[in-house]
Design a protein around this motif. Structure first.
Motif, mmCIF file in Angstrom:
data_model
loop_
_atom_site.group_PDB
_atom_site.id
_atom_site.type_symbol
_atom_site.label_atom_id
_atom_site.label_comp_id
_atom_site.label_asym_id
_atom_site.label_seq_id
_atom_site.Cartn_x
_atom_site.Cartn_y
_atom_site.Cartn_z
ATOM 1 N N VAL A 78 0.858 -1.181 0.000
ATOM 2 C CA VAL A 78 0.000 0.000 0.000
ATOM 3 C C VAL A 78 0.894 1.231 0.000
ATOM 4 N N ILE A 79 0.580 2.193 -0.857
ATOM 5 C CA ILE A 79 1.261 3.482 -0.838
ATOM 6 C C ILE A 79 0.333 4.470 -0.152
ATOM 7 N N ALA A 80 0.749 4.974 1.012
ATOM 8 C CA ALA A 80 -0.084 5.887 1.794
ATOM 9 C C ALA A 80 0.692 7.135 2.190
ATOM 10 N N VAL A 81 1.682 7.502 1.389
ATOM 11 C CA VAL A 81 2.444 8.717 1.656
ATOM 12 C C VAL A 81 1.740 9.902 1.011
ATOM 13 N N VAL A 103 0.271 -3.212 -6.118
ATOM 14 C CA VAL A 103 0.365 -2.039 -5.254
ATOM 15 C C VAL A 103 -0.991 -1.350 -5.216
ATOM 16 N N LEU A 104 -1.451 -0.997 -4.031
ATOM 17 C CA LEU A 104 -2.681 -0.227 -3.852
ATOM 18 C C LEU A 104 -2.319 1.180 -3.407
ATOM 19 N N THR A 105 -2.851 2.191 -4.089
ATOM 20 C CA THR A 105 -2.675 3.556 -3.623
ATOM 21 C C THR A 105 -3.904 4.001 -2.843
ATOM 22 N N THR A 106 -3.663 4.576 -1.671
ATOM 23 C CA THR A 106 -4.742 5.150 -0.852
ATOM 24 C C THR A 106 -4.548 6.659 -0.730
ATOM 25 N N GLN A 107 -3.889 7.248 -1.699
ATOM 26 C CA GLN A 107 -3.486 8.647 -1.607
ATOM 27 C C GLN A 107 -4.558 9.596 -2.117
ATOM 28 N N ASN A 108 -4.372 10.875 -1.787
ATOM 29 C CA ASN A 108 -5.145 11.926 -2.422
ATOM 30 C C ASN A 108 -4.607 12.163 -3.826
ATOM 31 N N GLY A 109 -5.475 12.606 -4.721
ATOM 32 C CA GLY A 109 -5.027 12.918 -6.075
ATOM 33 C C GLY A 109 -4.956 11.692 -6.954
ATOM 34 N N GLU A 122 -0.327 -2.744 -14.858
ATOM 35 C CA GLU A 122 -1.069 -3.956 -14.506
ATOM 36 C C GLU A 122 -0.901 -4.334 -13.038
ATOM 37 N N ARG A 123 0.056 -3.709 -12.348
ATOM 38 C CA ARG A 123 0.298 -4.024 -10.933
ATOM 39 C C ARG A 123 -0.339 -3.003 -9.989
ATOM 40 N N VAL A 124 -1.040 -2.014 -10.524
ATOM 41 C CA VAL A 124 -1.545 -0.918 -9.703
ATOM 42 C C VAL A 124 -3.054 -1.025 -9.523
ATOM 43 N N VAL A 125 -3.492 -0.976 -8.278
ATOM 44 C CA VAL A 125 -4.902 -0.917 -7.898
ATOM 45 C C VAL A 125 -5.103 0.426 -7.195
ATOM 46 N N SER A 126 -6.269 1.016 -7.361
ATOM 47 C CA SER A 126 -6.499 2.339 -6.784
ATOM 48 C C SER A 126 -7.623 2.295 -5.759
ATOM 49 N N SER A 127 -7.718 3.360 -4.980
ATOM 50 C CA SER A 127 -8.786 3.442 -3.990
ATOM 51 C C SER A 127 -9.110 4.893 -3.697
#
Length: 321
Positions: A78-81, A103-109, A122-127
Motif C-alpha cells: 500500500v502506498i499511503a504517503v 500495489v494499492l494507492t490510498t493517496q489523495n489525487g 497492470e500491478r496498480v490498484v487504486s482506492s
C-alpha cells in the motif's frame, strides 16, 4: 493477507492498525524515525471517538525495508504517503515485488501514473478513502470518523480477485467498478477543502457559512467539469446537487472529531509543504489556480490561515459571476 504499508501516518497507520487487529500480517514503513521507534517500542495507538486500541506491529524506515522483506518478496503493498512523495515511495518496490505482486494507492489525487511508471500499470490498484484521521505524535493516530472507502481496478469493470481480497481485508472498504469516479468526486470535495484550509475556520463552518457558498460551489464545479468519468457520490457529496452537498458535508464533518483538514494541519501545525502542486496537475481553473497561489503564500510565510483569505476568494468568485 500479508501486506507492506509504505507511509504509516494518518491513513496508512489507521488501515494498518485495523488490519493487524483483524489478524493480518502487516509491515509498516515510514520515513519518520521517531514514529518508527515509537511503534516498535510501544505499539501503534489509535485514538478518538470511533474506538481506542493499541496494536503491536513491526515498523521500519525505507532504508531498512529491503533487509526485512522475506526471500519471497512483497506480494501486496500500500502506498499511503503524501502525493508529493509518491515517486520516492514507488522506487522502493520494483526489485521487491513478487512476479504477481501488486500495489494499492490510498493517496489523495491521481497518483496512478507515477506508480505505473515504476512497477507497471497492470500491478496498480487504486482506492478512494474519506476516513478522517490525523497523525498526532510518534506512535499515535487520531481516527475521527467512519467514512467511505472504495477499492477498484484503474480500468474499471468487473471486481477482480485482488480487489475483492483487499476490500475484505481492509476496514470499511467496499469494491467498486468505478474507482476513478470516486477519486474525481474526492477531487471536487477536496477542492472545497483546499479553499477552506486558507482560513482558520473548521471544515464544517467553511462549508456552511452563506458568505462562502458560491465559492465552494464554483471550485467544486471546476473539478467536476474536468472529470473524464462519471463522478460518484459519497458521504453526502452529490455531484449533481452541490448546494445540497454543502449542507450534507457540513453535517457529516460536524460529527467527526477531525475538525480541520490535513491541509490546514500541514500549513499551521506541521509547518510542511502541502500536496497542492500535485493536485494542481489534476485540476486547473481560475478559482483553483487562485487557491493554489494563496496556499503557496501561506507555505512561504507571506500569509497565514485566516478568514480574510476566504473573503478574498469569495469576492473573486462574485466578481467573475
Amino acid at each position: 493477507m500479508d501486506i507492506t504499508i509504505i507511509g504509516a501516518g494518518a491513513i496508512g497507520g489507521t488501515i494498518g492498525a485495523h488490519m493487524v487487529r483483524a489478524g493480518h500480517g502487516v509491515l509498516l514503513v515510514d520515513a519518520d524515525t521517531d514514529h518508527v521507534r515509537a511503534i516498535n517500542d510501544g505499539g501503534l495507538r489509535i485514538e478518538g471517538p470511533v474506538e481506542e486500541f493499541t496494536v503491536q506491529v513491526d515498523a521500519v524506515t525505507p532504508d531498512e525495508l529491503a533487509a526485512r522483506v522475506s526471500a519471497g518478496g512483497i506480494g501486496a503493498a500500500v502506498i499511503a504517503v503524501k502525493s508529493l512523495h509518491t515517486a520516492s515511495a514507488a522506487a522502493l518496490l520494483p526489485d521487491l515485488l513478487t512476479a504477481d505482486g501488486f500495489v494499492l494507492t490510498t493517496q489523495n489525487g491521481l497518483t496512478a501514473d507515477t506508480l505505473s511508471a515504476a512497477v507497471g500499470a497492470e500491478r496498480v490498484v487504486s482506492s478512494f478513502i474519506n476516513v478522517g484521521a490525523d497523525y498526532l505524535e510518534p506512535g499515535r493516530i487520531l481516527q475521527g470518523n467512519v467514512a467511505a472507502f472504495r477499492i477498484g481496478e484503474l480500468a474499471g469493470g468487473p471486481i477482480t480477485p485482488r480487489v475483492g481480497l483487499l476490500a475484505d481485508s481492509m476496514p470499511y472498504a467496499l469494491p467498486t467498478d468505478n474507482v476513478l469516479g470516486y477519486l474525481w468526486g474526492k477531487e471536487a470535495y477536496g477542492a472545497m477543502l483546499w479553499a477552506g484550509a486558507v482560513s482558520d475556520l473548521t471544515i464544517a463552518d467553511s462549508l456552511s457559512l452563506p458568505r462562502y457558498r458560491d465559492l465552494m460551489i464554483a471550485v467544486a464545479q471546476e473539478a467536476i467539469d474536468q472529470s473524464p468519468v462519471r463522478v460518484e457520490s459519497f458521504d453526502g457529496f452529490e455531484p449533481d446537487d452541490l448546494p445540497g452537498s454543502l449542507d450534507r458535508l457540513a453535517a457529516f464533518n460536524r460529527r467527526s472529531a477531525k475538525a480541520r483538514s490535513g491541509i490546514w494541519r500541514d500549513l499551521m501545525i506541521r509547518k510542511r509543504k502541502t500536496e497542492v502542486d500535485e493536485v494542481h496537475k489534476d485540476i486547473q481553473g481560475p478559482v483553483f489556480d487562485r487557491i493554489v497561489t494563496m496556499i503557496h503564500d501561506i507555505e512561504e510565510g507571506r500569509r497565514t490561515c485566516e478568514a480574510r483569505n476566504l473573503d478574498e476568494l469569495a469576492d473573486f468568485v462574485a466578481a467573475r459571476s
